[in-house]
Design a protein around this motif. Structure first.
Motif, PDB file in Angstrom:
ATOM      1  N   PHE A  22      43.010 -38.578  20.606  1.00 32.60           N
ATOM      2  CA  PHE A  22      44.305 -38.040  20.197  1.00 32.60           C
ATOM      3  C   PHE A  22      45.108 -37.576  21.415  1.00 32.60           C
ATOM      4  O   PHE A  22      46.310 -37.844  21.512  1.00 32.60           O
ATOM      5  CB  PHE A  22      44.110 -36.884  19.204  1.00 32.60           C
ATOM      6  CG  PHE A  22      45.386 -36.399  18.598  1.00 32.60           C
ATOM      7  CD1 PHE A  22      45.965 -37.073  17.540  1.00 32.60           C
ATOM      8  CD2 PHE A  22      46.017 -35.270  19.091  1.00 32.60           C
ATOM      9  CE1 PHE A  22      47.146 -36.630  16.976  1.00 32.60           C
ATOM     10  CE2 PHE A  22      47.202 -34.820  18.545  1.00 32.60           C
ATOM     11  CZ  PHE A  22      47.773 -35.494  17.481  1.00 32.60           C
ATOM     12  N   GLY A  25      46.511 -40.417  23.209  1.00 34.02           N
ATOM     13  CA  GLY A  25      47.698 -40.897  22.497  1.00 34.02           C
ATOM     14  C   GLY A  25      48.919 -40.053  22.783  1.00 34.02           C
ATOM     15  O   GLY A  25      50.023 -40.579  22.969  1.00 34.02           O
ATOM     16  N   VAL A  26      48.740 -38.735  22.834  1.00 31.03           N
ATOM     17  CA  VAL A  26      49.869 -37.848  23.140  1.00 31.03           C
ATOM     18  C   VAL A  26      50.392 -38.123  24.545  1.00 31.03           C
ATOM     19  O   VAL A  26      51.604 -38.229  24.763  1.00 31.03           O
ATOM     20  CB  VAL A  26      49.452 -36.368  22.983  1.00 31.03           C
ATOM     21  CG1 VAL A  26      50.502 -35.434  23.546  1.00 31.03           C
ATOM     22  CG2 VAL A  26      49.187 -36.044  21.528  1.00 31.03           C
ATOM     23  N   CYS A  29      52.304 -41.367  24.615  1.00 36.38           N
ATOM     24  CA  CYS A  29      53.563 -41.352  23.868  1.00 36.38           C
ATOM     25  C   CYS A  29      54.665 -40.578  24.583  1.00 36.38           C
ATOM     26  O   CYS A  29      55.807 -40.571  24.114  1.00 36.38           O
ATOM     27  CB  CYS A  29      53.340 -40.767  22.482  1.00 36.38           C
ATOM     28  SG  CYS A  29      52.546 -41.926  21.363  1.00 36.38           S
ATOM     29  N   CYS A  41      46.029 -45.327  20.055  1.00 34.17           N
ATOM     30  CA  CYS A  41      45.087 -44.229  20.283  1.00 34.17           C
ATOM     31  C   CYS A  41      45.010 -43.314  19.063  1.00 34.17           C
ATOM     32  O   CYS A  41      43.930 -42.839  18.699  1.00 34.17           O
ATOM     33  CB  CYS A  41      45.478 -43.426  21.518  1.00 34.17           C
ATOM     34  SG  CYS A  41      45.153 -44.250  23.071  1.00 34.17           S
ATOM     35  N   PHE A  42      46.153 -43.070  18.420  1.00 35.30           N
ATOM     36  CA  PHE A  42      46.150 -42.254  17.202  1.00 35.30           C
ATOM     37  C   PHE A  42      45.350 -42.943  16.097  1.00 35.30           C
ATOM     38  O   PHE A  42      44.579 -42.304  15.380  1.00 35.30           O
ATOM     39  CB  PHE A  42      47.572 -41.978  16.723  1.00 35.30           C
ATOM     40  CG  PHE A  42      48.367 -41.088  17.644  1.00 35.30           C
ATOM     41  CD1 PHE A  42      47.767 -40.056  18.340  1.00 35.30           C
ATOM     42  CD2 PHE A  42      49.717 -41.285  17.809  1.00 35.30           C
ATOM     43  CE1 PHE A  42      48.491 -39.226  19.177  1.00 35.30           C
ATOM     44  CE2 PHE A  42      50.462 -40.476  18.638  1.00 35.30           C
ATOM     45  CZ  PHE A  42      49.843 -39.444  19.325  1.00 35.30           C
ATOM     46  N   LYS A  43      45.537 -44.258  15.954  1.00 38.56           N
ATOM     47  CA  LYS A  43      44.795 -45.017  14.943  1.00 38.56           C
ATOM     48  C   LYS A  43      43.289 -44.907  15.199  1.00 38.56           C
ATOM     49  O   LYS A  43      42.508 -44.667  14.278  1.00 38.56           O
ATOM     50  CB  LYS A  43      45.235 -46.482  14.964  1.00 38.56           C
ATOM     51  CG  LYS A  43      44.485 -47.368  13.992  1.00 38.56           C
ATOM     52  CD  LYS A  43      45.014 -48.786  13.997  1.00 38.56           C
ATOM     53  CE  LYS A  43      44.447 -49.552  15.173  1.00 38.56           C
ATOM     54  NZ  LYS A  43      44.765 -50.997  15.115  1.00 38.56           N
ATOM     55  N   SER A  45      41.761 -42.545  16.905  1.00 43.34           N
ATOM     56  CA  SER A  45      41.285 -41.167  16.762  1.00 43.34           C
ATOM     57  C   SER A  45      40.980 -40.834  15.305  1.00 43.34           C
ATOM     58  O   SER A  45      39.999 -40.134  15.026  1.00 43.34           O
ATOM     59  CB  SER A  45      42.296 -40.177  17.339  1.00 43.34           C
ATOM     60  OG  SER A  45      43.427 -40.050  16.521  1.00 43.34           O
TER      61      SER A  45
END
Length: 120
Positions: A22, A25-26, A29, A41-43, A45
């Motif tokens: 996560f 991903g942050v 982004c 990355c969110f997917k 996580s």
């Protein structure tokens, strides 16, 4: 059995692995260029939180997915894959840890080629 495996997974490192994906991903982004990579990355996580009973199907990507997978592989993917392979190997040292090691090997595949992967 999947529910028990997932609960044990959460207690012994699943939450930490999901937080790492996560946060990656942050960070990705933050820039506009990194946005599609951060969304992957969110997917991943969310998949890392509850992995038992789910399978990954690779190879459902078009030309754009192929280009993004190549960029991902050279820039981000190999680090994630190596980390999951090492952690999976450590888990596989004991008989009790083998199911958790196999989950990390699954994440290593997904860490190499996230675009076009279907989680079912």
């Amino acid at each position: 059995m999947n529910i028990i495996g997932n609960i044990i997974w959460l207690v012994f490192g699943g939450v930490l692995a999901a937080i790492v994906w996560f946060l990656a991903g942050v960070l990705l982004c933050i820039t506009v260029i990194g946005l599609p990579f951060g969304l992957q990355c969110f997917k991943i996580s969310f998949f890392v939180l509850w992995p038992f009973g789910k399978e990954i199907e690779l190879g459902h990507f078009g030309a754009g997915g192929l280009i993004f997978n190549i960029i991902w592989l050279f820039v981000f993917g190999w680090e994630f894959a190596i980390a999951h392979l090492i952690i999976g190997g450590i888990f596989c040292i004991t008989i009790v840890g083998i199911p958790f090691g196999l989950q990390h090997f699954k994440f290593a595949k997904l860490g190499l080629i996230p675009f076009g992967a279907k989680i079912r």
